[in-house]
Design an enzyme around this catalytic site. Sequence first.
Site, short mmCIF file in Angstrom:
data_model
loop_
_atom_site.label_atom_id
_atom_site.label_comp_id
_atom_site.label_asym_id
_atom_site.label_seq_id
_atom_site.Cartn_x
_atom_site.Cartn_y
_atom_site.Cartn_z
N ARG A 136 0.85 -1.18 0.00
CA ARG A 136 0.00 0.00 0.00
C ARG A 136 0.89 1.23 0.00
O ARG A 136 2.09 1.15 0.11
CB ARG A 136 -1.02 -0.01 1.14
CG ARG A 136 -0.68 -0.69 2.42
CD ARG A 136 0.28 0.02 3.34
NE ARG A 136 0.00 1.43 3.48
CZ ARG A 136 0.92 2.34 3.71
NH1 ARG A 136 2.20 1.99 3.84
NH2 ARG A 136 0.62 3.60 3.82
N GLY A 137 0.20 2.42 -0.12
CA GLY A 137 0.96 3.66 -0.29
C GLY A 137 1.09 3.90 -1.79
O GLY A 137 1.43 2.97 -2.53
N ALA A 138 0.82 5.14 -2.20
CA ALA A 138 0.70 5.42 -3.64
C ALA A 138 1.91 4.95 -4.47
O ALA A 138 1.74 4.21 -5.45
CB ALA A 138 0.43 6.90 -3.84
N GLN A 191 -2.47 2.50 9.94
CA GLN A 191 -1.16 2.55 9.26
C GLN A 191 -0.15 3.38 10.05
O GLN A 191 1.05 3.12 9.98
CB GLN A 191 -1.31 3.16 7.84
CG GLN A 191 -2.02 2.27 6.85
CD GLN A 191 -3.52 2.58 6.80
OE1 GLN A 191 -4.12 2.96 7.80
NE2 GLN A 191 -4.13 2.38 5.65
N ASP A 203 -2.00 10.79 -2.36
CA ASP A 203 -2.40 9.73 -3.31
C ASP A 203 -2.70 10.30 -4.68
O ASP A 203 -2.53 9.61 -5.69
CB ASP A 203 -3.60 8.96 -2.77
CG ASP A 203 -3.15 8.05 -1.64
OD1 ASP A 203 -3.07 8.53 -0.50
OD2 ASP A 203 -2.82 6.89 -1.93
N ASN A 260 -5.42 12.38 0.25
CA ASN A 260 -4.54 11.54 1.07
C ASN A 260 -5.43 10.79 2.06
O ASN A 260 -6.66 10.97 2.08
CB ASN A 260 -3.48 12.39 1.77
CG ASN A 260 -2.40 11.54 2.43
OD1 ASN A 260 -1.83 10.65 1.78
ND2 ASN A 260 -2.12 11.77 3.69
N LYS A 261 -4.83 9.95 2.85
CA LYS A 261 -5.56 9.09 3.80
C LYS A 261 -6.64 9.85 4.56
O LYS A 261 -6.42 10.98 5.00
CB LYS A 261 -4.53 8.48 4.77
CG LYS A 261 -5.08 7.61 5.86
CD LYS A 261 -5.98 6.50 5.37
CE LYS A 261 -5.36 5.61 4.33
NZ LYS A 261 -6.33 4.77 3.60
#
Length: 338
Positions: free
Chosen positions: A44-46, A193, A234, A244-245
């Site tokens: 995960r993570g862009a 996260q 993202d 973003n998150k």
Amino acid sequence: METIRWEDGFPYILDQTELPVREVIQRIDTVERMVEAIQKLRVRGAPLIGISAAYGLALSARLHRTDPDFAERVSADAKRLAASRPTAVNLFWAIDRCMREILDTHASAGADEAARRALALAEEMKQEDLLINRRLGEFGAGLIEDGDGILTHCNAGALATAGYGTALGVIRAAHEAGKRVHVYADETRPLLQGARLTCWELLRDGIPVTLQADSMAGVLMAQGRIQKVVVGADRIAANGDTANKIGTYSVAVLAKAHGIPFYIAAPVSTIDAKIREGREIPIEFRDMQEMRAFQGIPSAPEGIDAFNPAFDVTPASLIAGIITEKGVFRFPYDFSGL
Ligand code: MRU
């Protein structure tokens, strides 16, 4: 720590759903398993989602290299990978880049060569990401002062990239430059996260870090413990609005109220010039079950209706600067020169 690598014909991932309890390496032997790994946030993570898709296509090209319908098979796998998660633009950027290389090479030199080039490109993108994060980190470190308390949300670290990280890359670079920094990591509900991943990787590097629940960010700011906020992204619209998150927007509003600079750190591949403003960014909604239970343990009444967007959008006007490998951009944002 390596988030993804290629060995003996297959990608191997560090399964992030197991952290911080276990370090489990998983072999990905089909494209379906790579799609599952992206959807379940094992990777995960862009930036890492993009790199994972690139390795997924390298695997697809290798598995289909003797198939007479090579181009159709790999294109179908590209579609499957593209449907895994909607928000991080790095996924689509990476798939487009890899598919151009694979289809052009296939047309001119055949499937074996296309498979070889697909893998070479995935490896190149991984190395490139590492260099980008180092460069971005250097630009960002210039904004950090000795003694700063820095709040971050989610995990935009080595675990979200090929290594070093974007927001945590800025913090690492400041720490390496000898600046004393203290990180305040939002736990990042609902999938934690921040607690599970950001705290884990900063502890390993010996960077001082304190964990707080998301709802505690305001009091930390009011007490004067936070001098900067640095988070990842993202997708960034052409006007600077940034997805973003989930929870990032609340942090930005709080930072504004307390006069604290709020920075985004991201590679330029996260900027989507085709999207003019934040409300056009597709936001992923995830299973309500993630809100009702954590790792199988119920935390709410069974079947309760739940709101579970994975991301939110922070308006450009709340962002003091966007730190990229090409330098720091300031409001009003104009990326047309890139
Ligand atoms: O749902 P996730 O864990 O993939 O969300 C990750 C984030 O929101 C990160 O902040 C973002 O992708 C930047 S990672 C360098």
